[in-house]
Design a protein around this motif. Structure first.
Motif, PDB file in Angstrom:
ATOM      1  N   ALA A 117       0.815  -1.218   0.000  1.00 19.30           N
ATOM      2  CA  ALA A 117       0.000   0.000   0.000  1.00 19.30           C
ATOM      3  C   ALA A 117       0.847   1.266   0.000  1.00 19.30           C
ATOM      4  CB  ALA A 117      -0.930  -0.003   1.215  1.00 19.30           C
ATOM      5  N   THR A 118       2.108   1.161   0.439  1.00 19.72           N
ATOM      6  CA  THR A 118       2.940   2.368   0.575  1.00 19.72           C
ATOM      7  C   THR A 118       3.166   3.091  -0.747  1.00 19.72           C
ATOM      8  OG1 THR A 118       4.048   1.479   2.527  1.00 19.72           O
ATOM      9  CG2 THR A 118       5.170   3.248   1.340  1.00 19.72           C
ATOM     10  N   PRO A 119       3.665   2.438  -1.803  1.00 17.70           N
ATOM     11  CA  PRO A 119       3.843   3.173  -3.064  1.00 17.70           C
ATOM     12  C   PRO A 119       2.536   3.674  -3.658  1.00 17.70           C
ATOM     13  CG  PRO A 119       4.211   0.830  -3.417  1.00 17.70           C
ATOM     14  CD  PRO A 119       4.123   1.037  -1.939  1.00 17.70           C
ATOM     15  N   VAL A 120       1.432   2.982  -3.375  1.00 22.71           N
ATOM     16  CA  VAL A 120       0.131   3.445  -3.871  1.00 22.71           C
ATOM     17  C   VAL A 120      -0.248   4.747  -3.183  1.00 22.71           C
ATOM     18  CG1 VAL A 120      -2.338   2.926  -3.999  1.00 22.71           C
ATOM     19  CG2 VAL A 120      -0.656   1.132  -4.447  1.00 22.71           C
ATOM     20  N   ARG A 121      -0.067   4.798  -1.859  1.00 23.86           N
ATOM     21  CA  ARG A 121      -0.379   6.030  -1.129  1.00 23.86           C
ATOM     22  C   ARG A 121       0.507   7.179  -1.601  1.00 23.86           C
ATOM     23  NH1 ARG A 121      -0.506   2.458   3.600  1.00 23.86           N
ATOM     24  NH2 ARG A 121      -2.690   2.006   4.145  1.00 23.86           N
ATOM     25  N   GLU A 122       1.792   6.893  -1.841  1.00 26.75           N
ATOM     26  CA  GLU A 122       2.703   7.936  -2.312  1.00 26.75           C
ATOM     27  C   GLU A 122       2.271   8.457  -3.686  1.00 26.75           C
ATOM     28  OE1 GLU A 122       6.423   5.953  -2.192  1.00 26.75           O
ATOM     29  OE2 GLU A 122       6.791   6.410  -0.080  1.00 26.75           O
ATOM     30  N   ALA A 123       1.878   7.540  -4.560  1.00 24.25           N
ATOM     31  CA  ALA A 123       1.420   7.952  -5.892  1.00 24.25           C
ATOM     32  C   ALA A 123       0.120   8.744  -5.789  1.00 24.25           C
ATOM     33  CB  ALA A 123       1.226   6.723  -6.780  1.00 24.25           C
ATOM     34  N   MET A 124      -0.775   8.315  -4.906  1.00 29.53           N
ATOM     35  CA  MET A 124      -2.041   9.029  -4.733  1.00 29.53           C
ATOM     36  C   MET A 124      -1.815  10.423  -4.159  1.00 29.53           C
ATOM     37  SD  MET A 124      -4.857   7.708  -5.770  1.00 29.53           S
ATOM     38  CE  MET A 124      -5.911   6.291  -6.010  1.00 29.53           C
ATOM     39  N   GLN A 125      -0.818  10.578  -3.293  1.00 35.61           N
ATOM     40  CA  GLN A 125      -0.507  11.905  -2.776  1.00 35.61           C
ATOM     41  C   GLN A 125      -0.070  12.835  -3.904  1.00 35.61           C
ATOM     42  OE1 GLN A 125      -0.980  13.149   0.110  1.00 35.61           O
ATOM     43  NE2 GLN A 125      -1.350  11.381   1.439  1.00 35.61           N
ATOM     44  N   GLN A 126       0.684  12.298  -4.868  1.00 39.26           N
ATOM     45  CA  GLN A 126       1.080  13.097  -6.016  1.00 39.26           C
ATOM     46  C   GLN A 126      -0.140  13.483  -6.855  1.00 39.26           C
ATOM     47  OE1 GLN A 126       3.904  14.530  -6.958  1.00 39.26           O
ATOM     48  NE2 GLN A 126       2.890  15.336  -8.781  1.00 39.26           N
ATOM     49  N   LEU A 127      -1.046  12.537  -7.049  1.00 38.20           N
ATOM     50  CA  LEU A 127      -2.260  12.836  -7.807  1.00 38.20           C
ATOM     51  C   LEU A 127      -3.136  13.851  -7.070  1.00 38.20           C
ATOM     52  CD1 LEU A 127      -3.245   9.278  -9.123  1.00 38.20           C
ATOM     53  CD2 LEU A 127      -2.276  11.186 -10.427  1.00 38.20           C
ATOM     54  N   ALA A 128      -3.096  13.823  -5.738  1.00 42.63           N
ATOM     55  CA  ALA A 128      -3.838  14.817  -4.965  1.00 42.63           C
ATOM     56  C   ALA A 128      -3.269  16.214  -5.198  1.00 42.63           C
ATOM     57  CB  ALA A 128      -3.807  14.460  -3.482  1.00 42.63           C
ATOM     58  N   LEU A 129      -1.934  16.313  -5.289  1.00 45.51           N
ATOM     59  CA  LEU A 129      -1.312  17.602  -5.579  1.00 45.51           C
ATOM     60  C   LEU A 129      -1.703  18.105  -6.968  1.00 45.51           C
ATOM     61  CD1 LEU A 129       2.295  17.018  -4.186  1.00 45.51           C
ATOM     62  CD2 LEU A 129       0.485  18.392  -3.162  1.00 45.51           C
TER      63      LEU A 129
END
Length: 280
Positions: A117-129
């Motif tokens: 789940a960690t890289p998914v959350r990191e990628a989603m944080q980028q998409l949130a930005l």
């Protein structure tokens, strides 16, 4: 025998030929060393001790092979995984696999992609930005629901940024330079014919990046590409895209190149504005 020197110690070695006297005394060697001298060799070499500079940089003509360079350190794998997940999520957004308004959890998407789940959350944080998703505390990420007004505003901003540049290029760039972009326009047509919206989105952006790259302004290309990416996200209640829609959009690239090559400024402006307005 010098006072204090062991009887068993060998006599002091004479300096090597060409070594400046400063090196023999253990002093720093001036930058402009005499021809044939060993610049950078300190007094240790004069006393017969090991000199690192000679091993790392053998004299011209020496048969000793230089030591093999150390292997380059490998980059952390997590960044690579995050990048791959980010690209996969972007494609899922464009294709409609991730539905606007729906909430997706990191663990569930991680299981889907076969990663933690960690890289998914990191990628989603980028998409949130980037504005593609929004964080839902203790639940995950909700895909942003956009309206027709959002798309109209994006089209307006893109036109304000790109139209003046393309009009200037239409007046100044030789026709042969535009002909060089025809393979990218054709690649977009091929991608459109497959009906794969994510595949076409990449080809579409590649064509527009090449157009703007002729301006020589890298910042312009980067900003325009980000706006273009956002314009490709689907709306919450937009009609499904058909292959025919993508083919029609791709055909406008060839028409735009023809207008640019002919230095037809009015036709160029009409095509660009229409192209932006019809992009979804």
């Amino acid at each position: 025998m010098e006072q204090g020197r062991s009887r068993t110690a060998p006599p002091a070695a004479e300096p090597f030929a060409g070594v400046p006297p400063q090196a023999a005394r253990g002093e720093a060697v001036p930058a402009a060393a005499p021809a044939g001298g060993r610049a950078g060799v300190r007094g240790e070499g004069a006393r017969g001790e090991h000199v690192h500079a000679e091993q790392e940089y053998p004299a011209y003509g020496s048969r000793r092979a230089a030591p093999a360079p150390a292997p380059a350190p490998r980059l952390p794998q997590r960044h690579s995984v995050r990048g791959q997940v980010l690209e996969a999520l972007r494609k899922a957004l464009v294709s409609g696999e991730l539905t606007p308004g729906e909430v997706y959890s990191g663990p569930a998407l991680g299981e889907r992609f076969g990663v933690s789940a960690t890289p998914v959350r990191e990628a989603m944080q980028q998409l949130a930005l980037e504005g593609a998703v929004e964080v839902v505390p203790n639940r995950g990420f909700r895909v942003t629901s956009r309206t027709a007004r959002d798309l109209a505003e994006l089209a307006e901003v893109r036109a304000l940024l790109e139209v003046p540049v393309l009009l200037r290029l239409a007046r100044t760039v030789p026709a042969a330079r535009w002909d060089g972009l025809r393979p990218l326009a054709e690649a977009a047509c091929v991608a459109a014919a497959t009906g794969d919206r994510a595949l076409y989105a990449e080809a579409d952006r590649a064509f527009h990046r090449a157009l703007l790259a002729l301006s020589g302004n890298r910042q312009l290309v980067a900003v325009a590409d980000e706006l273009h990416r956002r314009a490709q996200w689907p709306t919450a209640h937009g009609r499904p895209h058909r292959a025919a829609d993508l083919v029609a959009d791709a055909a406008e690239h060839h028409a735009l190149l023809a207008a640019l090559a002919a230095h037809d400024v009015e036709r160029t402006e009409a095509l660009v504005r229409g192209h932006f307005a019809g992009a979804e």
